[in-house]
Write an enzyme that holds these catalytic residues in place. Structure first.
Site, PDB file in Angstrom:
ATOM      1  NE  ARG A   1      -3.441   2.522   2.564  1.00 16.69           N
ATOM      2  CZ  ARG A   1      -3.983   3.051   3.653  1.00 16.69           C
ATOM      3  NH1 ARG A   1      -3.759   2.510   4.836  1.00 16.69           N
ATOM      4  NH2 ARG A   1      -4.738   4.138   3.555  1.00 16.69           N
ATOM      5  CG  HIS A   2      -0.883   4.962  -0.815  1.00 13.68           C
ATOM      6  ND1 HIS A   2      -0.989   5.820   0.269  1.00 13.68           N
ATOM      7  CD2 HIS A   2      -2.136   4.556  -1.102  1.00 13.68           C
ATOM      8  CE1 HIS A   2      -2.255   5.930   0.610  1.00 13.68           C
ATOM      9  NE2 HIS A   2      -2.978   5.171  -0.198  1.00 13.68           N
TER      10      HIS A   2
ATOM     11  CD  GLU B   1      -8.555   2.788  -2.387  1.00 13.98           C
ATOM     12  OE1 GLU B   1      -9.019   1.723  -2.885  1.00 13.98           O
ATOM     13  OE2 GLU B   1      -7.970   2.825  -1.288  1.00 13.98           O
TER      14      GLU B   1
ATOM     15  CG  HIS C   1      -4.713   2.940  -4.070  1.00 19.33           C
ATOM     16  ND1 HIS C   1      -4.402   4.249  -3.773  1.00 19.33           N
ATOM     17  CD2 HIS C   1      -4.392   2.780  -5.386  1.00 19.33           C
ATOM     18  CE1 HIS C   1      -3.915   4.851  -4.844  1.00 19.33           C
ATOM     19  NE2 HIS C   1      -3.910   3.984  -5.844  1.00 19.33           N
TER      20      HIS C   1
ATOM     21  NE  ARG D   1      -3.785   7.546  -2.406  1.00 18.10           N
ATOM     22  CZ  ARG D   1      -4.809   7.853  -3.185  1.00 18.10           C
ATOM     23  NH1 ARG D   1      -4.729   8.913  -3.988  1.00 18.10           N
ATOM     24  NH2 ARG D   1      -5.918   7.116  -3.173  1.00 18.10           N
TER      25      ARG D   1
END
Length: 202
Positions: A8-9, A82, A150, A58
């Site tokens: 995940r970012h 996302e 995400h 991101r």
């Protein structure tokens, strides 16, 4: 044998404000950048065949911090984006809870019944995640692949690995920023080897 290193970012400014991002974006915090660098250090000896990111800034920034000096292109795939949240995007959780109480309750407590007229359902995210996985396994059947995405996409990937229903979407573990999940694919079977690990930060 294929190993997917799924991340995940890193933490963003809106994460700290409990503000829903969806398809909108906000910058990584200093913690988000540092955590990504720490994960990059953790994975410095891992050889990746490919690095694939959601096109959101991101996730791309997180991928670059993890990638470091590797001479390998960062590919993008929109299926890793996302969940689209329509009018929720940019609002805090408290604002959403006040403006969309029923939807908010379904989102967190009955995911299979959640619908957003301006966005996506969880099943829509899971369908595109499944398509991404299928194509990836077909094109890159062995080696290591780094995937930066995400929270909701990661949660649907867990369901796909477990053949679990949508209503188990929010079951543990919690997916922190830069958490590492490793999925092994071998002889047609997907196995979760590591789930939401944050050992690089703690």
């Amino acid at each position: 044998m294929l190993h997917l290193y799924i991340i995940r970012h890193g933490e963003t400014e809106w994460n700290t404000e409990k503000r829903m991002q969806g398809r909108l974006d906000s910058d990584l915090t200093e913690k988000g950048k540092n955590d990504a660098l720490l994960l990059g250090e953790r994975l410095k000896d891992t050889v990746f065949e490919r690095i694939i990111s959601s096109p959101s800034q991101r996730t791309l920034d997180t991928a670059k911090h993890i990638c470091g000096k590797r001479d390998i292109p960062i590919e993008t795939d929109e299926r890793l984006m996302e969940i689209a949240l329509g009018a929720w995007q940019g609002k805090t959780e408290e604002e959403i809870k006040e403006l969309f109480p029923l939807q908010y309750d379904l989102y967190w407590n009955r995911p299979s019944r959640y619908e957003n007229p301006e966005g996506e359902r969880f099943i829509d995210v899971m369908d595109r995640a499944a398509g991404f996985l299928e194509e990836l396994i077909d094109k890159t059947p062995s080696g290591n692949v780094l995937v930066v995405t995400h929270g909701v996409v990661l949660k649907t990937l867990y369901l796909l690995c477990r053949n679990a229903p949508i209503d188990q979407l929010w079951d543990p573990p919690f997916i922190h920023g830069t958490s590492l999940t490793i999925v092994k694919h071998y002889k047609g079977k997907k196995e979760l080897v590591l789930e939401g690990c944050m050992a690089h930060c703690w």
